[in-house]
Scaffold this active site. Structure first.
Site, PDB file in Angstrom:
ATOM      1  N   ASN A  31      10.542  78.699 128.174  1.00 22.78           N
ATOM      2  CA  ASN A  31      11.494  77.737 127.604  1.00 22.78           C
ATOM      3  C   ASN A  31      11.847  76.701 128.657  1.00 22.78           C
ATOM      4  O   ASN A  31      11.842  75.498 128.391  1.00 22.78           O
ATOM      5  CB  ASN A  31      12.794  78.416 127.149  1.00 22.78           C
ATOM      6  N   ARG A  83      18.369  82.823 117.261  1.00 21.23           N
ATOM      7  CA  ARG A  83      17.213  82.572 118.119  1.00 21.23           C
ATOM      8  C   ARG A  83      17.361  83.441 119.369  1.00 21.23           C
ATOM      9  O   ARG A  83      18.458  83.614 119.890  1.00 21.23           O
ATOM     10  CB  ARG A  83      17.152  81.098 118.521  1.00 21.23           C
ATOM     11  N   HIS A  84      16.259  83.970 119.835  1.00 18.81           N
ATOM     12  CA  HIS A  84      16.239  84.834 121.025  1.00 18.81           C
ATOM     13  C   HIS A  84      16.813  84.130 122.259  1.00 18.81           C
ATOM     14  O   HIS A  84      16.947  82.904 122.288  1.00 18.81           O
ATOM     15  CB  HIS A  84      14.802  85.277 121.324  1.00 18.81           C
ATOM     16  N   SER A  93      16.829  82.948 126.395  1.00 17.67           N
ATOM     17  CA  SER A  93      15.896  82.062 127.103  1.00 17.67           C
ATOM     18  C   SER A  93      14.810  82.826 127.875  1.00 17.67           C
ATOM     19  O   SER A  93      14.992  83.976 128.273  1.00 17.67           O
ATOM     20  CB  SER A  93      16.647  81.126 128.041  1.00 17.67           C
ATOM     21  N   THR A  94      13.701  82.121 128.083  1.00 14.78           N
ATOM     22  CA  THR A  94      12.554  82.652 128.830  1.00 14.78           C
ATOM     23  C   THR A  94      12.145  81.612 129.873  1.00 14.78           C
ATOM     24  O   THR A  94      12.551  80.453 129.800  1.00 14.78           O
ATOM     25  CB  THR A  94      11.346  82.902 127.897  1.00 14.78           C
ATOM     26  N   GLU A 116       7.415  84.285 115.690  1.00 13.89           N
ATOM     27  CA  GLU A 116       7.336  82.844 115.879  1.00 13.89           C
ATOM     28  C   GLU A 116       6.075  82.276 115.230  1.00 13.89           C
ATOM     29  O   GLU A 116       5.075  82.973 115.040  1.00 13.89           O
ATOM     30  CB  GLU A 116       7.357  82.503 117.374  1.00 13.89           C
TER      31      GLU A 116
END
Length: 191
Positions: A15, A8-9, A11-12, A83
């Site tokens: 998020n 999974r990528h 954090s943003t 996604e």
């Protein structure tokens, strides 16, 4: 034997705010950049051949950072691993969705991508990838909901009792079309 790491990528900001990202292109935040770097360092003592990423910048940048740490030049984008589309729910928090559509918002037709559509594109990607790269060690950088859908199909007995963490590694070995999950939702590189 083929080895596959589903990641999974990083954090943003969304998020952290609890906002549904879906197909909206949200960049990594500073923490996400650092998470990706730490993951790249963690993976650097393992042999990896190729990296696939979603075209969304949060996954693409995570993959690029990992590739730099690993010295991998073969990095490819594939729209099929993006996604799950959240339709009208993208950019909203749970509280926003309840306020706007009520507690049963998941049962409404809000333009969200169906599980079957996600599995159709995801399994087509995996089939193509396995034909082209059988016996290789492959990193796939994608998204939480997309990976969860795949895991239901690839490892139906796997208990998914929590959300996938940012930059988590879920690793499979594939031999004679048998997918064996050897690591799930691991973020040891972040401790």
């Amino acid at each position: 034997m083929t080895r596959i790491a589903l990641i999974r990528h990083g954090s943003t900001a969304w998020n952290k705010e609890g906002k549904m990202q879906g197909s909206t292109d949200v960049a990594l935040d500073n923490e996400g950049l650092e998470q990706a770097r730490k993951l790249g360092l963690r993976l650097s003592d393992e042999p990896w051949d190729i990296i696939y990423t979603s075209q969304l910048s949060r996954a693409k940048k995570t993959g690029e950072i990992i590739a730099t740490e690993l010295g991998i030049t073969d990095i490819r984008e594939d729209r099929r691993i993006m996604e799950v589309s959240g339709g009208q729910t993208e950019g909203t928090t749970e509280a926003d969705r309840i306020a706007k559509w009520g507690t049963g918002w998941r049962q409404l037709e809000l333009g969200m991508e169906t599980e079957q559509a996600v599995l159709t594109r995801g399994m087509a990607f995996l089939d193509d990838m396995m034909q082209e790269h059988a016996g290789k060690h492959i990193i796939i950088v994608s998204h939480g909901s997309f990976i969860r859908h795949l895991l239901k199909k690839l490892a139906p007995s796997l208990v998914q009792d929590s959300n996938l963490k940012n930059t988590s590694v879920t690793r499979f070995t594939v031999d004679d079309d048998v997918w064996e999950c050897e690591l799930y939702n691991c973020t040891a590189h972040l401790v």
